[in-house]
Design a protein around this motif. Structure first.
Motif, PDB file in Angstrom:
ATOM      1  N   THR A   1       8.745  12.581   6.470  1.00 27.75           N
ATOM      2  CA  THR A   1       7.712  11.538   6.438  1.00 27.75           C
ATOM      3  C   THR A   1       6.998  11.345   7.662  1.00 27.75           C
ATOM      4  O   THR A   1       7.772  11.366   8.615  1.00 27.75           O
ATOM      5  CB  THR A   1       8.382  10.005   5.926  1.00 27.75           C
TER       6      THR A   1
ATOM      7  N   LYS B   1      -2.046   6.916  -5.318  1.00 27.57           N
ATOM      8  CA  LYS B   1      -1.211   5.561  -5.016  1.00 27.57           C
ATOM      9  C   LYS B   1      -2.286   4.102  -5.817  1.00 27.57           C
ATOM     10  O   LYS B   1      -3.331   4.098  -5.353  1.00 27.57           O
ATOM     11  CB  LYS B   1      -0.987   5.164  -3.600  1.00 27.57           C
TER      12      LYS B   1
ATOM     13  N   TYR C   1       8.744   4.245   1.045  1.00 23.48           N
ATOM     14  CA  TYR C   1       9.102   4.605  -0.353  1.00 23.48           C
ATOM     15  C   TYR C   1      10.381   5.398  -0.458  1.00 23.48           C
ATOM     16  O   TYR C   1      11.165   5.342  -1.081  1.00 23.48           O
ATOM     17  CB  TYR C   1       8.080   5.409  -0.833  1.00 23.48           C
TER      18      TYR C   1
ATOM     19  N   PRO D   1       4.809   6.030   3.793  1.00 26.69           N
ATOM     20  CA  PRO D   1       5.848   7.068   3.022  1.00 26.69           C
ATOM     21  C   PRO D   1       7.129   6.736   3.249  1.00 26.69           C
ATOM     22  O   PRO D   1       8.124   6.776   2.439  1.00 26.69           O
ATOM     23  CB  PRO D   1       5.381   8.410   3.532  1.00 26.69           C
TER      24      PRO D   1
ATOM     25  N   ILE E   1       8.003  10.113  -5.894  1.00 28.57           N
ATOM     26  CA  ILE E   1       8.556  10.640  -4.760  1.00 28.57           C
ATOM     27  C   ILE E   1       9.780  11.235  -5.100  1.00 28.57           C
ATOM     28  O   ILE E   1      10.349  12.371  -4.417  1.00 28.57           O
ATOM     29  CB  ILE E   1       8.445   9.902  -3.567  1.00 28.57           C
TER      30      ILE E   1
ATOM     31  N   ILE F   1       5.698  14.387   3.862  1.00 29.16           N
ATOM     32  CA  ILE F   1       4.949  13.650   2.857  1.00 29.16           C
ATOM     33  C   ILE F   1       4.216  12.374   3.825  1.00 29.16           C
ATOM     34  O   ILE F   1       4.744  11.909   4.805  1.00 29.16           O
ATOM     35  CB  ILE F   1       6.157  12.425   2.102  1.00 29.16           C
ATOM     36  N   CYS F   2       2.814  12.296   3.584  1.00 30.29           N
ATOM     37  CA  CYS F   2       2.069  11.498   3.959  1.00 30.29           C
ATOM     38  C   CYS F   2       1.123  10.786   3.168  1.00 30.29           C
ATOM     39  O   CYS F   2       0.749  11.115   2.150  1.00 30.29           O
ATOM     40  CB  CYS F   2       1.238  12.146   5.137  1.00 30.29           C
ATOM     41  N   GLN F   3       0.699   9.715   3.377  1.00 29.82           N
ATOM     42  CA  GLN F   3      -0.332   8.701   2.758  1.00 29.82           C
ATOM     43  C   GLN F   3      -1.629   9.391   2.451  1.00 29.82           C
ATOM     44  O   GLN F   3      -2.039   9.598   1.670  1.00 29.82           O
ATOM     45  CB  GLN F   3      -0.322   7.303   3.328  1.00 29.82           C
TER      46      GLN F   3
END
Length: 358
Positions: free
Chosen positions: A85, A61, A93, A90, A73, A6-8
């Motif tokens: 992450t 987002k 979250y 992330p 998520i 998971i990454c922004q």
């Protein structure tokens, strides 16, 4: 093993390169790999898809802390053995999901950079939360690891050091310098260097511009802006021997066509662009900071310059030592910073976490 990263963002930078390399190794070893990305910059999505990664990018987002993203998520993460992450957003979250009844998701967190601690002091509190909630924390440098070890709520057994890795087998042969000099209208008879990084105060490109403006050396500054006003100031003050290229997809080819690689960065974790330069047999002239000094611990692999020193004063020494430096660094990368070594170390942490969950 079913793995969810998971990454922004999925722009063009060191994190994206390292993560893509890790995903490729994981897929090659029979794992099912997905990536959830949720913000606007997604320029590398196609690269990940082409590598066989299942990219989940159907949610964008909202401003601030997005509680709908929290639910998204949670919904996605329940289908995976490992949740991993990358960088702070992330992890913030996943943190509440690690103790909310009905969720209690375990996750591994990798810190790829910590510039935010200087530019946004409130993120120290956020890092403390991540240190408390993550099941395992992976640092790409000793400095980052020590930071977490000093956090009162982070248990020492959580923190692991795993070096970034580069894929060596796919690197091209040295590219002809003449091609890039023609593209950027530079002189192939004069020394050509490049600096690959997001353009901003922490990377200190302006200092190099002032130095190169008064020399015959030529400089490519490769990377997108992290500070628009700083980028504009760099562009205004650059003479014809300095080119700001913006983001590029052919960085490895460019690195192979240089006379040397240079970095004036004030702070680094483990810089992937330096590793790529070393893997391309390009000698490196780097600022004397912990993130660069690490390469010279056992033998001299790169040439360092001090903060108050003109790096070009060291160029003649760099040429004299070029063959030794290039060989030492190539050997060091093969031993410590290869993609396969990185994969093995992450896989070990994954298995450790799965054993703890049983």
């Amino acid at each position: 093993m079913k793995i969810l990263h998971i990454c922004q963002f999925l722009g063009i930078g060191g994190l994206e390169k390292v993560l893509l390399t890790l995903c490729q190794e994981q897929i090659e070893h029979g794992n099912e790999v997905s990536l959830f990305v949720y913000d606007k910059d997604q320029r590398w999505v196609e690269k990940y898809m082409n590598a066989g990664v299942n990219v989940i990018n159907n949610y964008q987002k909202c401003e601030g802390y997005d509680f709908r993203l929290l639910n998204k998520i949670k919904e996605v993460s329940l289908n995976y053995d490992i949740i991993h992450t990358h960088d702070l957003n992330p992890a913030l979250y996943l943190a509440p999901l690690s103790f909310i009844p009905g969720a209690k998701l375990s996750f591994i967190h990798t810190t790829h950079g910590m510039e935010h601690l200087k530019t946004r002091p409130k993120t120290r509190l956020y890092e403390a939360v991540v240190g408390m909630c993550a099941s395992k924390i992976v640092s790409v440098s000793t400095d980052f690891g020590n930071y977490y070890l000093k956090q009162p709520l982070t248990k020492n057994r959580k923190v692991r050091l795993i070096n970034n890795g580069v894929e060596q087998t796919l690197l091209p042969e040295r590219s002809p310098k003449k091609l890039y000099c023609e593209e950027f209208n530079l002189n192939p008879k004069l020394p050509l260097a490049a600096y690959v990084a997001r353009v901003g105060p922490m990377k200190d490109q302006k200092r190099l511009i002032d130095i190169y403006n008064n020399s015959e050396h030529q400089l490519l500054i490769i990377g997108p802006s992290s500070d628009l006003s700083y980028y504009a100031a760099c562009k205004r003050s650059s003479k014809k021997n300095i080119v700001l290229t913006g983001a590029r997809n052919d960085i490895r080819n460019i690195l192979g066509g240089l006379d040397y690689y240079i970095s004036s960065s004030k702070h680094e974790g483990l810089p992937i662009s330096v590793l790529e330069a070393g893997a391309s047999n390009t000698p490196c002239l780097l600022s004397q900071i912990p993130g660069h000094e690490i390469f010279n611990i056992e033998k001299e692999c790169v040439m360092l310059f001090k903060e108050d020193e003109n790096p070009l004063d060291r160029y003649s020494d760099l040429l004299k030592k070029k063959n030794v430096l290039v060989k030492n660094f190539k050997d060091e990368i093969t031993e410590k910073y290869s993609s396969k070594t990185m994969f093995k170390r992450y896989h070990s942490v994954y298995k450790e976490l799965l054993a703890e969950k049983c």
